[in-house]
Design a protein around this motif. Structure first.
Motif, short mmCIF file in Angstrom:
data_model
loop_
_atom_site.label_atom_id
_atom_site.label_comp_id
_atom_site.label_asym_id
_atom_site.label_seq_id
_atom_site.Cartn_x
_atom_site.Cartn_y
_atom_site.Cartn_z
N LEU A 47 43.84 43.73 44.66
CA LEU A 47 43.05 43.02 45.44
C LEU A 47 42.70 43.81 46.75
O LEU A 47 43.24 44.00 47.58
CB LEU A 47 43.74 41.99 46.18
CG LEU A 47 44.05 40.71 45.01
CD1 LEU A 47 45.01 39.61 45.81
CD2 LEU A 47 42.88 39.89 44.67
N TRP A 48 41.22 44.43 46.72
CA TRP A 48 40.89 45.14 47.60
C TRP A 48 40.35 44.46 48.73
O TRP A 48 39.94 43.20 48.54
CB TRP A 48 39.79 46.09 47.14
CG TRP A 48 40.09 47.04 46.26
CD1 TRP A 48 41.42 47.33 45.86
CD2 TRP A 48 39.45 48.30 45.60
NE1 TRP A 48 41.63 48.39 45.11
CE2 TRP A 48 40.24 49.03 44.70
CE3 TRP A 48 37.83 48.37 45.82
CZ2 TRP A 48 39.80 50.09 44.43
CZ3 TRP A 48 37.81 49.74 44.88
CH2 TRP A 48 38.66 50.62 44.26
N MET A 49 40.74 44.95 50.10
CA MET A 49 40.63 43.87 51.18
C MET A 49 39.38 44.36 52.06
O MET A 49 39.16 45.54 52.13
CB MET A 49 41.87 44.00 52.15
CG MET A 49 41.83 43.41 53.53
SD MET A 49 43.73 43.72 53.96
CE MET A 49 43.43 45.18 54.76
N PRO A 69 42.42 48.65 51.99
CA PRO A 69 41.02 48.41 52.97
C PRO A 69 39.57 49.06 52.45
O PRO A 69 39.73 50.31 52.36
CB PRO A 69 41.51 48.85 54.25
CG PRO A 69 42.93 49.23 54.08
CD PRO A 69 43.14 49.56 52.63
N ARG A 70 38.76 48.18 52.34
CA ARG A 70 37.36 48.68 51.89
C ARG A 70 36.54 48.84 53.04
O ARG A 70 36.54 47.67 53.79
CB ARG A 70 36.96 48.05 50.84
CG ARG A 70 37.75 48.21 49.56
CD ARG A 70 38.23 49.54 49.22
NE ARG A 70 36.73 50.31 48.77
CZ ARG A 70 37.17 51.71 48.38
NH1 ARG A 70 38.37 52.16 48.50
NH2 ARG A 70 35.97 52.43 48.11
N SER A 84 34.79 44.54 48.02
CA SER A 84 36.13 43.88 48.58
C SER A 84 36.29 42.51 47.64
O SER A 84 35.55 42.11 47.11
CB SER A 84 35.87 43.44 49.86
OG SER A 84 35.59 44.49 50.63
N ASP A 85 37.49 42.32 47.49
CA ASP A 85 38.03 41.10 46.79
C ASP A 85 38.50 40.00 47.58
O ASP A 85 37.96 38.89 47.33
CB ASP A 85 39.23 41.36 45.58
CG ASP A 85 38.68 42.33 44.73
OD1 ASP A 85 37.52 42.33 44.02
OD2 ASP A 85 39.17 43.51 44.64
N ILE A 86 39.31 40.57 48.76
CA ILE A 86 39.76 39.41 49.54
C ILE A 86 39.33 39.63 51.11
O ILE A 86 38.96 40.93 51.23
CB ILE A 86 41.12 39.31 49.65
CG1 ILE A 86 41.93 40.82 49.98
CG2 ILE A 86 41.66 38.75 48.46
CD1 ILE A 86 43.48 40.57 50.17
N LEU A 90 28.93 38.15 55.77
CA LEU A 90 29.83 39.04 55.23
C LEU A 90 30.24 38.50 53.70
O LEU A 90 30.48 39.10 52.84
CB LEU A 90 30.82 39.36 55.95
CG LEU A 90 30.26 40.58 57.21
CD1 LEU A 90 31.42 40.57 58.31
CD2 LEU A 90 30.02 41.86 56.63
N TYR A 91 30.75 37.15 54.08
CA TYR A 91 31.17 36.47 52.84
C TYR A 91 30.37 36.51 51.71
O TYR A 91 30.64 36.78 50.52
CB TYR A 91 31.55 35.12 53.27
CG TYR A 91 31.92 34.31 52.16
CD1 TYR A 91 33.49 34.16 51.60
CD2 TYR A 91 31.18 33.16 51.53
CE1 TYR A 91 33.63 33.55 50.35
CE2 TYR A 91 31.75 32.57 50.66
CZ TYR A 91 32.82 32.59 49.89
OH TYR A 91 33.45 31.78 48.90
N GLU A 92 29.09 36.18 52.11
CA GLU A 92 28.06 36.11 50.87
C GLU A 92 27.71 37.46 50.16
O GLU A 92 27.20 37.35 49.06
CB GLU A 92 26.86 35.49 51.58
CG GLU A 92 26.73 33.82 51.70
CD GLU A 92 25.78 33.34 52.56
OE1 GLU A 92 24.98 34.03 53.19
OE2 GLU A 92 25.65 32.06 52.88
N GLN A 93 28.05 38.42 51.17
CA GLN A 93 27.76 39.90 50.56
C GLN A 93 28.97 40.26 49.55
O GLN A 93 28.62 41.35 48.69
CB GLN A 93 27.67 40.94 51.58
CG GLN A 93 26.17 40.71 52.39
CD GLN A 93 26.40 41.51 53.81
OE1 GLN A 93 27.33 42.03 53.95
NE2 GLN A 93 25.00 41.99 54.07
N MET A 94 30.00 39.41 49.64
CA MET A 94 30.94 39.87 48.71
C MET A 94 30.93 39.40 47.31
O MET A 94 30.24 38.33 47.13
CB MET A 94 32.53 39.34 49.15
CG MET A 94 32.99 39.96 50.45
SD MET A 94 34.16 38.92 51.15
CE MET A 94 35.46 39.20 50.04
#
Lengths: 166, 166
Positions: free
Chosen positions: A33-35, A64-65, A71-73, A91-95
């Motif tokens: 789970l990349w953060m 940490p990415r 990122s996953d989380i 930022l959430y929408e870009q994940m």
């Protein structure tokens, strides 16, 4: 998962493991789970402590990415101000999907100490983005954050990509 | 030079423009840092500050702090804490203006570090600084309505579609 009995199988000398697709994929996903490297307030200090050698969040596969695209989380670590809220949502929408959100600390759970007189604080980050796990505390200790992370891993483990894809 | 001597010197140079001297009680530190002189004409503050900076016997070369106060009686105040670093002297000035016409002269060309502090006073308290080169909000977003540290500030119900109250 089960090991084939070595005596009866044609691939005698190789190690073959049989498993379900879901289990395998989920196992891979929850172990890496990349953060998103992203801190908002004092909870970010605890997040950094959790990332450092003493608590070593890296042993869960959390790296940490620097970009939301990788990122996953996302850890919402701190007070979400109204100014930051729209940025957080962006930022959430870009994940990329699937993505998971841990809301860390009282501020991002419900506004925390700013619940009454915080004209500038969003009273809970779940007003703008969906949250998977809430970690209470002000700020939560690194152990609590790790517990929250393991809850996300539990959630990932129970998901089924195959069935939802139909 | 003691603070009262500085005050007398100011009074001699500016006469009626300088109001009363307010001596604080308490420790030596409190007396030194919190005693202040009123400046009765808000448009004159720049000239007073320029004098304090350039007069060789004074030499106040640093603005320690520019803060704003809502007095609760429809007046706002701006407090200037000054330091003469070489002479290790401290002095404070206070300007009071009506809340519905809060205009004070800018001191950005006396001490350039007043720039952001005046922007903050504008953002939080709505005090307009005449002669400021770039009087924008510094902490809140550009589209924020009102000045939140004023006592008559009404909290918004919504900001950009996000509910603000708890």
């Amino acid at each position: 998962m089960g090991l084939l009995d070595k005596h009866d199988n044609p691939f005698d000398s190789s190690n073959i493991v049989i498993t379900g697709t879901d289990t395998l994929i989920n196992w891979a996903r929850l172990s890496s789970l990349w953060m998103m490297s992203f801190g908002l307030a004092c909870c970010a200090i605890e997040m950094m402590a959790a990332s450092a050698s003493h608590y070593d969040i890296g042993r869960f596969g959390v790296i940490p990415r620097p970009s939301p695209r990788q990122s996953d989380i996302m850890l919402i670590s701190g007070t979400v101000t109204l100014k930051m809220a729209s940025r957080t949502k962006l930022l959430y929408e870009q994940m990329p999907d699937p993505k998971y959100i841990i809301s860390m600390g009282s501020c991002s759970n419900c506004g925390g100490p700013y619940w009454e007189h915080g004209y500038h604080v969003l009273k809970g980050v779940d007003r703008v983005i969906p949250v998977d796990v809430y970690v209470p505390g002000c700020p939560p200790r690194p152990e609590a954050l790790l517990e929250g992370l393991m809850k996300v891993q539990e959630k990932v483990r129970k998901q089924s990509l195959a069935r939802t894809a139909v | 030079m003691t603070n009262t001597e500085i005050y007398d010197k100011l009074k001699g140079a500016f006469g009626e423009k300088i109001g009363e001297w307010h001596e604080q009680t308490g420790s030596e530190y409190m007396k030194r840092m919190s005693s202040y002189a009123d400046v009765t004409d808000a448009g004159y503050i720049r000239d007073v500050c320029l004098y304090l900076r350039d007069e060789p016997t004074l030499g106040f070369d640093s603005l320690l702090l520019l803060s704003s106060v809502d007095n609760g009686d429809n007046t706002l105040s701006v407090v200037y804490h000054l330091e003469a670093r070489e002479k290790k002297q401290y002095f404070a000035l206070k300007v009071t203006v009506p809340a519905d016409h809060a205009v004070v002269g800018s001191v950005t060309d006396v001490w350039s570090h007043a720039n952001w502090q005046e922007r903050e006073a504008w953002d939080m308290m709505g005090i307009s600084f005449q002669g400021h080169p770039d009087l924008r909000r510094i902490l809140l977003d550009e589209d924020w309505v009102g000045h939140p540290l004023r006592k008559d500030y009404k909290y918004p119900e919504f900001y950009r579609g996000m509910k603000v109250p708890y």
